[in-house]
Design an enzyme around this catalytic site. Sequence first.
Site, PDB file in Angstrom:
ATOM      1  CG  HIS A  36      23.831  -2.293  13.134  1.00 19.14           C
ATOM      2  ND1 HIS A  36      23.409  -2.650  14.398  1.00 19.14           N
ATOM      3  CD2 HIS A  36      23.052  -1.235  12.772  1.00 19.14           C
ATOM      4  CE1 HIS A  36      22.430  -1.834  14.779  1.00 19.14           C
ATOM      5  NE2 HIS A  36      22.180  -0.980  13.813  1.00 19.14           N
ATOM      6  CG  ASP A  95      26.171  -3.381  17.133  1.00 16.77           C
ATOM      7  OD1 ASP A  95      26.043  -3.299  15.901  1.00 16.77           O
ATOM      8  OD2 ASP A  95      26.366  -2.399  17.876  1.00 16.77           O
ATOM      9  CD  GLU A 110      24.909   1.747  13.820  1.00 20.28           C
ATOM     10  OE1 GLU A 110      24.651   2.825  13.268  1.00 20.28           O
ATOM     11  OE2 GLU A 110      24.347   1.403  14.892  1.00 20.28           O
ATOM     12  CG  ASP A 153      20.955   0.861  11.049  1.00 17.33           C
ATOM     13  OD1 ASP A 153      20.008   0.572  11.814  1.00 17.33           O
ATOM     14  OD2 ASP A 153      22.051   1.269  11.450  1.00 17.33           O
TER      15      ASP A 153
HETATM   16 ZN    ZN Z   1      20.796   0.583  13.812  1.00 15.16          ZN
HETATM   17 CA    CA Z   2      20.462   2.096  16.423  1.00 17.30          CA
END
Ligand code: ZN
Ligand code: CA
Length: 374
Positions: free
Chosen positions: A76, A78, A139, A163
């Site tokens: 992600h 962001d 996200e 992530d």
């Molecule tokens: Zn993350």
């Molecule tokens: Ca996070």
Amino acid sequence: MINQDRILAEFLELVQVDSVSGHERALADLLASRLKELGLDVYEDGAGAVTGGEAGNLIATLPARGPERPLLLVAHMDTVEPGRGVRPVVENGVVRSAGDTILGGDDKAGIVTILEVLRVIKEDQLVHGGLEVVFTIGEESGLLGAKHLDHTRLRSSTGYVLDCDGPAGTIVMQAPAQDKIEAVVRGRAAHAGINPEDGVNAIAVAAHAVARMNLGRIDEETTANIGVISGGKATNIVPDFCRLEGETRSLTGHKCRAQTAAMVEVLETTAARFGARVEVTTQTLYHEFKLDESHPAIVVAQKAAENLGLVSRLVKTGGGSDANIFNARGITCVNLGIGMQKVHTTEEFIRIDDLVTNARYLLEIIRVANAGDR
Ligand code: ZN
Ligand code: CA
């Protein structure tokens, strides 16, 4: 060849591009041009317009070199706040922020890993079954980008989300469902000194309700929290308004819904008992997933770890990620640990060694996924 200096330079570059949730434009533009340089077709979907963000999700595809077996790679774009004006500090093999912001390794460490792997694949003309790269927006604000992603553009049946905390080799194969609860308690205003008996104190009603709720760890796989409360205008007014926000999570979906229903019930019965009204809205933010240990996504990730001498660990987590959304839409995804530490704090850091290991590991996953020797 994986190049540590190149990975570090790119990581330092990316963390200095502000991309707080909803403000991903500058990073999306940079990444789109980088993906094009690496030979991918890049498409930006309309998720930004739907979610009120500056940019959409990037969906980039690299045609197969060899037999087709497309694989999805996700990170992600962001970050959370405080995430503006990040000044990375490199010291003793570790990258951290200057201390006044997060670092943003969550999830720029994931992005850098994918970019380095794409670069090595291009330079060394490696065989692969086709790659679909998705860099999502929003996200951190509720998996918004993944939720509004144009999934019809994807052909992969399996994928890897990069992530998660924990070192490379950490494989998240189970994650919870989450519900959001918002409640507004409406009482009746009155002067607190002159005629309090005419009032219904919305704050007191909310407090009674919260006190009666079962919160915290409900059972081994279920949690619940009331995290926000607000209301009232002045000490001399019996408050007619109190707002609550909470959440429930469980690795078993029906337990999450049952816990949510129990909290709603407490709010309603308490409000009725005190002559107040309550308006409750609940929303399932995402669904749980649990993958079978024999699923190819897991077998490949374990074999790749073994090949590199990394310890592989199958774990369940208490947090949701884009993987929850992809799994719910029929693309089987695990979430991989990428060595980020103390995320969402100004002490966030990552070791340079971990950035390099991530790239080696993802490259090996792609190799194993296509080698047929798993
Ligand atoms: Zn993350
Ligand atoms: Ca996070």
